[in-house]
Design an enzyme around this catalytic site. Sequence first.
Site, mmCIF file in Angstrom:
data_model
loop_
_atom_site.group_PDB
_atom_site.id
_atom_site.type_symbol
_atom_site.label_atom_id
_atom_site.label_comp_id
_atom_site.label_asym_id
_atom_site.label_seq_id
_atom_site.Cartn_x
_atom_site.Cartn_y
_atom_site.Cartn_z
ATOM 1 N N CYS A 160 0.828 -1.339 0.075
ATOM 2 C CA CYS A 160 -0.037 -0.092 -0.065
ATOM 3 C C CYS A 160 0.719 1.088 0.016
ATOM 4 O O CYS A 160 1.854 1.278 0.750
ATOM 5 C CB CYS A 160 -0.882 0.045 1.146
ATOM 6 N N GLU B 131 -9.002 -1.063 -1.940
ATOM 7 C CA GLU B 131 -9.397 0.457 -2.119
ATOM 8 C C GLU B 131 -10.577 0.560 -1.458
ATOM 9 O O GLU B 131 -10.833 1.537 -0.827
ATOM 10 C CB GLU B 131 -9.421 0.878 -3.535
ATOM 11 N N HIS C 83 -9.961 1.254 2.079
ATOM 12 C CA HIS C 83 -9.519 2.468 2.490
ATOM 13 C C HIS C 83 -10.864 3.103 2.987
ATOM 14 O O HIS C 83 -10.855 4.178 3.490
ATOM 15 C CB HIS C 83 -8.763 3.113 1.110
HETATM 16 C C1 QAP Z 1 -3.389 -1.950 -3.612
HETATM 17 O O1 QAP Z 1 -1.346 -0.781 -3.678
HETATM 18 C C2 QAP Z 1 -3.089 -3.354 -3.874
HETATM 19 O O2 QAP Z 1 5.019 -0.519 -0.325
HETATM 20 C C3 QAP Z 1 -2.530 -0.893 -4.486
HETATM 21 O O3 QAP Z 1 7.117 1.090 -1.406
HETATM 22 C C4 QAP Z 1 -1.654 -3.815 -4.078
HETATM 23 O O4 QAP Z 1 -0.543 0.615 -5.558
HETATM 24 C C5 QAP Z 1 -3.991 -4.237 -3.825
HETATM 25 C C6 QAP Z 1 3.414 0.551 -3.608
HETATM 26 C C7 QAP Z 1 -1.377 -4.932 -4.534
HETATM 27 C C8 QAP Z 1 -3.609 -5.695 -4.094
HETATM 28 C C9 QAP Z 1 -2.279 -6.081 -4.279
HETATM 29 C C10 QAP Z 1 3.641 -0.197 -2.261
HETATM 30 C C11 QAP Z 1 4.518 1.492 -4.078
HETATM 31 C C12 QAP Z 1 2.042 0.503 -4.164
HETATM 32 C C13 QAP Z 1 5.007 0.166 -1.631
HETATM 33 C C14 QAP Z 1 -0.426 -0.039 -4.406
HETATM 34 C C15 QAP Z 1 5.781 0.838 -2.163
HETATM 35 C C16 QAP Z 1 5.651 1.672 -3.278
HETATM 36 C C17 QAP Z 1 0.875 -0.248 -3.598
HETATM 37 CO CO CO Z 2 -3.867 0.934 0.006
#
Ligand code: QAP
Ligand code: CO
Length: 187
Positions: free
Chosen positions: A90, A146, A149
């Site tokens: 996240c 999301e 959130h």
């Molecule tokens: C939610 O999350 C998600 O730790 C979206 O250092 C993610 O875009 C739902 C991100 C995976 C399902 C599977 C996280 C970027 C991005 C980090 C994201 C980071 C840089 C997270």
């Molecule tokens: Co998130």
Amino acid sequence: MLKILTLPNPKLRQKTKKVLKVDKRIERIIKEMKMILEKSESPKGIGLAAPQLGIPLRIILVRFGKTIVPFINPEITAVDGEIIEGFEGCLSVPGIYGYIKRPAIIHLKFLSNYRFDEKGVSSHTTYYILHTTPLGSLSARVIQHEVDHLNGILFVDRILEQKSKFYKIIGKDKDGKEVFEEVKLNL
Ligand code: QAP
Ligand code: CO
């Protein structure tokens, strides 16, 4: 310029309101969210919810390849398929990851200016249209993350509730693949 709030900012826990009318203000918020999501490269952000920018509205954005699609007032009306475990991270909890179990398929009611077909996003529309669509694969997981959130729930809460584990990247192997190690968090 808005920025992504991170844990433990209390704004990530605030109640959100439905969008009553997609007016200029809402369009501006969506444009801003899109710019922020586009900017979050390496690792790529794939989803963003308005409360992550401190905006208490029910708006989320999801990346489908190179298209970023807004979902206004998303409502999961049913879940279907198996419960599957997937790896999540996240933008509001940078550097922390973990496995979470979620239903494979959701039925989602929402407003969007994109059309959907069985393969996913198809084309852009001039107006925001009310949709009710079954969604599977990664988009079902991202949308559940999301929508959490919008209800003040973070993926770390799901990890704790499912007694799953937290991981962080400790480096890369010789092929450039991330190497993870378990971490204990005091949340
Ligand atoms: C939610 O999350 C998600 O730790 C979206 O250092 C993610 O875009 C739902 C991100 C995976 C399902 C599977 C996280 C970027 C991005 C980090 C994201 C980071 C840089 C997270
Ligand atoms: Co998130």
